[in-house]
Design a protein around this motif. Structure first.
Motif, PDB file in Angstrom:
ATOM      1  N   ASP A   1      75.316  43.267  80.949  1.00  0.00           N
ATOM      2  CA  ASP A   1      75.647  44.581  80.410  1.00  0.00           C
ATOM      3  C   ASP A   1      75.277  45.658  81.448  1.00  0.00           C
ATOM      4  O   ASP A   1      74.788  45.351  82.531  1.00  0.00           O
ATOM      5  CB  ASP A   1      74.946  44.818  79.056  1.00  0.00           C
ATOM      6  CG  ASP A   1      73.425  44.729  79.170  1.00  0.00           C
ATOM      7  OD1 ASP A   1      72.897  44.813  80.306  1.00  0.00           O
ATOM      8  OD2 ASP A   1      72.752  44.566  78.134  1.00  0.00           O
ATOM      9  N   GLU A   2      75.505  46.916  81.088  1.00  0.00           N
ATOM     10  CA  GLU A   2      75.301  47.986  82.088  1.00  0.00           C
ATOM     11  C   GLU A   2      73.826  48.155  82.455  1.00  0.00           C
ATOM     12  O   GLU A   2      73.495  48.539  83.574  1.00  0.00           O
ATOM     13  CB  GLU A   2      75.901  49.307  81.597  1.00  0.00           C
ATOM     14  CG  GLU A   2      77.429  49.302  81.531  1.00  0.00           C
ATOM     15  CD  GLU A   2      78.102  48.611  82.729  1.00  0.00           C
ATOM     16  OE1 GLU A   2      77.748  48.926  83.875  1.00  0.00           O
ATOM     17  OE2 GLU A   2      78.963  47.739  82.518  1.00  0.00           O
TER      18      GLU A   2
ATOM     19  N   ARG B   1      81.951  38.195  79.839  1.00  0.00           N
ATOM     20  CA  ARG B   1      80.974  39.084  80.491  1.00  0.00           C
ATOM     21  C   ARG B   1      79.579  38.484  80.382  1.00  0.00           C
ATOM     22  O   ARG B   1      79.182  38.021  79.305  1.00  0.00           O
ATOM     23  CB  ARG B   1      80.941  40.443  79.792  1.00  0.00           C
ATOM     24  CG  ARG B   1      81.977  41.370  80.336  1.00  0.00           C
ATOM     25  CD  ARG B   1      81.558  42.823  80.210  1.00  0.00           C
ATOM     26  NE  ARG B   1      82.383  43.586  81.134  1.00  0.00           N
ATOM     27  CZ  ARG B   1      82.143  44.837  81.497  1.00  0.00           C
ATOM     28  NH1 ARG B   1      81.111  45.470  81.019  1.00  0.00           N
ATOM     29  NH2 ARG B   1      82.930  45.442  82.345  1.00  0.00           N
TER      30      ARG B   1
END
Ligand code: PLP
Length: 259
Positions: A118-119, A115
């Motif tokens: 992040d959000e 990933r």
């Protein structure tokens, strides 16, 4: 000799040379543009996966952008890996004053699965960057995550609704059969581009395609033909890809020069 159009690339450095800023600079070189570049982050990675991000302080990056823009005016901008949400609002504020074509490649994860966003970063892209974007180039997984919608075509239409001028939804990450279908979404409608599926997995294909689109827009082309030519050229770089490591294959973007 005629001066080449300037493209500003904002993204991360990939030491393997397959993706990131090196992909951008090689693409500009191959397609007759002059590359300028801002490095959002260094990465620790090889041809299999990203292992760490080393993010550049926001004030340093903005200082470099202000210095560059006080001297040169790019005809197009491409944004790739951003690394952190903090840089997005002040970056968007500056880009909004420029009124040039912006290609946004929303790099949210590496091909190897790591990933990269992040959000908070996803939310900042939605809020600050989509309204400035001329062309967004997500794969299906990125479109779903950005739009928070499970069905990729619906997600792409929602991303248009959030302000992106056009969305090129790429299909190689979920190709079925022997074809890759990339779909261009614009207010006026949709257009499919079919490409023969190539035999390997590739690292930096998305960066290369988005960079080629930015170069085409910098040269002054209309969006749909620019997007088609960028795909055709990127497909060739993948058809001639090399396998210098143990992981994914790397696009070959530059021709040999005479020795
Ligand atoms: N590292 C950097 C610096 C990138 O810009 C990107 C993609 O744009 C990646 C890694 C991931 O590349 P891929 O999805 O082709 O593995």
């Amino acid at each position: 000799m005629e001066e080449r159009p300037i493209v500003l690339f904002i993204g991360g450095h990939d030491p393997s040379g397959g993706a990131g800023i090196q992909a951008d600079i090689e693409t500009a070189q191959a397609l007759g543009c002059r590359a300028t570049s801002l490095i959002t982050c260094l990465t620790t990675q090889d041809s299999t996966n990203v292992r760490a991000l080393h993010i550049q302080p926001v004030e340093d990056l903005l200082g470099q952008l202000d210095c560059l823009l006080s001297d040169m005016r790019p005809q197009a901008i491409k944004i790739g890996l951003l690394g952190s949400a903090e840089v997005i609002p002040p970056l968007a504020e500056r880009l909004a004053t420029l009124a040039v074509s912006l290609v946004l490649d929303p790099v949210l994860a590496a091909g190897g699965g790591q990933r990269l966003a992040d959000e908070r970063l996803v939310a900042a892209i939605r809020r600050h960057l989509l309204p400035l974007t001329t062309l967004l180039t997500p794969n299906r997984a990125e479109a779903r995550r950005l739009a928070m919608t499970a069905e990729p075509d619906t997600a792409a239409r929602e991303l248009l609704g959030l302000g992106a001028g056009a969305v090129l939804l790429t299909g190689a990450d979920e190709a079925r059969g022997d074809q890759v279908i990339n779909r261009l979404f614009q207010e006026a409608g949709e257009q499919d581009f079919n490409w023969p599926l190539l035999p390997h997995t590739y690292h930096g294909s998305g960066c290369t395609l988005a960079a080629a689109c930015a170069c085409g827009l910098a040269r002054g082309g209309d969006l749909a033909p620019v997007v088609e030519q960028a795909q055709a050229w990127t497909w060739q770089t993948l058809a001639h890809a090399e396998h210098p490591g143990d992981g994914q294959w790397l696009p070959r973007r530059l021709p040999e020069t005479e020795k």
